[in-house]
Write a protein that holds these residues in place. Structure first.
Motif, mmCIF file in Angstrom:
data_model
loop_
_atom_site.group_PDB
_atom_site.id
_atom_site.type_symbol
_atom_site.label_atom_id
_atom_site.label_comp_id
_atom_site.label_asym_id
_atom_site.label_seq_id
_atom_site.Cartn_x
_atom_site.Cartn_y
_atom_site.Cartn_z
ATOM 1 N N VAL A 54 10.278 -5.837 -0.725
ATOM 2 C CA VAL A 54 9.275 -6.462 -1.592
ATOM 3 C C VAL A 54 8.952 -7.873 -1.104
ATOM 4 O O VAL A 54 7.790 -8.254 -1.002
ATOM 5 C CB VAL A 54 9.747 -6.476 -3.066
ATOM 6 C CG1 VAL A 54 8.832 -7.329 -3.925
ATOM 7 C CG2 VAL A 54 9.830 -5.060 -3.612
ATOM 8 N N ARG A 57 6.849 -7.867 2.093
ATOM 9 C CA ARG A 57 5.434 -7.572 1.835
ATOM 10 C C ARG A 57 4.748 -8.746 1.150
ATOM 11 O O ARG A 57 3.625 -9.101 1.493
ATOM 12 C CB ARG A 57 5.299 -6.289 1.015
ATOM 13 C CG ARG A 57 5.613 -5.057 1.857
ATOM 14 C CD ARG A 57 5.426 -3.746 1.119
ATOM 15 N NE ARG A 57 6.578 -3.536 0.237
ATOM 16 C CZ ARG A 57 6.505 -3.227 -1.045
ATOM 17 N NH1 ARG A 57 5.346 -3.061 -1.624
ATOM 18 N NH2 ARG A 57 7.593 -3.060 -1.753
ATOM 19 N N TYR A 58 5.434 -9.365 0.205
ATOM 20 C CA TYR A 58 4.858 -10.510 -0.491
ATOM 21 C C TYR A 58 4.605 -11.674 0.479
ATOM 22 O O TYR A 58 3.509 -12.236 0.512
ATOM 23 C CB TYR A 58 5.761 -10.983 -1.643
ATOM 24 C CG TYR A 58 5.243 -12.248 -2.250
ATOM 25 C CD1 TYR A 58 4.141 -12.227 -3.108
ATOM 26 C CD2 TYR A 58 5.795 -13.481 -1.917
ATOM 27 C CE1 TYR A 58 3.624 -13.394 -3.628
ATOM 28 C CE2 TYR A 58 5.282 -14.654 -2.437
ATOM 29 C CZ TYR A 58 4.197 -14.615 -3.293
ATOM 30 O OH TYR A 58 3.677 -15.780 -3.794
ATOM 31 N N TYR A 69 1.316 -6.369 -0.356
ATOM 32 C CA TYR A 69 1.960 -6.484 -1.662
ATOM 33 C C TYR A 69 1.033 -6.065 -2.802
ATOM 34 O O TYR A 69 1.382 -5.199 -3.592
ATOM 35 C CB TYR A 69 2.430 -7.935 -1.868
ATOM 36 C CG TYR A 69 3.135 -8.166 -3.166
ATOM 37 C CD1 TYR A 69 4.503 -7.996 -3.279
ATOM 38 C CD2 TYR A 69 2.431 -8.561 -4.307
ATOM 39 C CE1 TYR A 69 5.159 -8.188 -4.480
ATOM 40 C CE2 TYR A 69 3.080 -8.760 -5.516
ATOM 41 C CZ TYR A 69 4.443 -8.584 -5.595
ATOM 42 O OH TYR A 69 5.085 -8.775 -6.785
ATOM 43 N N THR A 70 -0.137 -6.674 -2.892
ATOM 44 C CA THR A 70 -0.997 -6.448 -4.057
ATOM 45 C C THR A 70 -1.515 -5.019 -4.213
ATOM 46 O O THR A 70 -1.667 -4.578 -5.345
ATOM 47 C CB THR A 70 -2.183 -7.433 -4.112
ATOM 48 O OG1 THR A 70 -2.915 -7.370 -2.895
ATOM 49 C CG2 THR A 70 -1.701 -8.844 -4.359
ATOM 50 N N PRO A 71 -1.759 -4.276 -3.144
ATOM 51 C CA PRO A 71 -2.212 -2.897 -3.375
ATOM 52 C C PRO A 71 -1.203 -2.059 -4.167
ATOM 53 O O PRO A 71 -1.585 -1.182 -4.924
ATOM 54 C CB PRO A 71 -2.403 -2.336 -1.964
ATOM 55 C CG PRO A 71 -2.668 -3.523 -1.116
ATOM 56 C CD PRO A 71 -1.824 -4.619 -1.715
ATOM 57 N N GLU A 72 0.077 -2.343 -3.997
ATOM 58 C CA GLU A 72 1.108 -1.580 -4.694
ATOM 59 C C GLU A 72 1.543 -2.247 -5.997
ATOM 60 O O GLU A 72 1.723 -1.589 -7.015
ATOM 61 C CB GLU A 72 2.334 -1.408 -3.804
ATOM 62 C CG GLU A 72 3.447 -0.625 -4.478
ATOM 63 C CD GLU A 72 4.691 -0.512 -3.619
ATOM 64 O OE1 GLU A 72 5.777 -0.453 -4.200
ATOM 65 O OE2 GLU A 72 4.567 -0.477 -2.382
ATOM 66 N N LYS A 73 1.708 -3.567 -5.963
ATOM 67 C CA LYS A 73 2.294 -4.286 -7.095
ATOM 68 C C LYS A 73 1.268 -4.990 -7.979
ATOM 69 O O LYS A 73 1.602 -5.434 -9.071
ATOM 70 C CB LYS A 73 3.284 -5.346 -6.588
ATOM 71 C CG LYS A 73 4.459 -4.785 -5.834
ATOM 72 C CD LYS A 73 5.487 -4.298 -6.788
ATOM 73 C CE LYS A 73 6.783 -3.980 -6.052
ATOM 74 N NZ LYS A 73 7.781 -3.462 -6.960
#
Length: 131
Positions: A54, A57-58, A69-73
């Protein structure tokens, strides 16, 4: 447009995905072993594998790299996601100790490391939610 008009992202300045991955691995290695980091290590699960992914990706996205990050979270909402953890000066300082050591190991360019440290320090300070 001249080459001086093009802004190089922090992601590119520090070496891209390979550096982010190594930075995060060294960060969590430090958190797992430094006595000074016990206070923040206790906030994490025994297995750091998921949180390593995480954070990788962040940070890739936060430094200007690919949107991992944002596409999933969704929107990071960092303070909201961390509100259940008491984060004061001691926790911020322990986190920064781990991150700064990891940056020294993985980001050889002094200027890029200094600029990343400034940004990371502001983020860590903003995350405090206790006096």
């Amino acid at each position: 447009m001249t080459s001086s008009d093009v802004t190089t992202s922090m992601f590119e300045r520090i070496g891209g995905r390979a550096t982010i991955d190594l930075l995060v691995d060294r960060f969590y290695d430090r958190m797992d072993t430094l006595p000074e980091a016990t206070i923040i290590r206790a906030m994490h699960a025994d297995d750091l594998g998921l949180i390593r992914d995480v954070l990788k990706r962040y940070l890739a996205e936060w430094t200007g790299g690919p949107k991992l990050y944002t596409p999933e979270k969704g929107h990071p909402r960092l303070r909201q996601r961390h509100i259940s953890f008491a984060i004061g000066d001691a926790e911020r300082d322990a986190w920064l100790l781990c991150m700064r050591g990891a940056m020294e190991e993985t980001v050889p360019d002094f200027d890029a490391r200094r600029d990343l440290d400034k940004a990371i320090s502001g983020l860590a300070d903003w995350m405090r939610n206790r006096g």
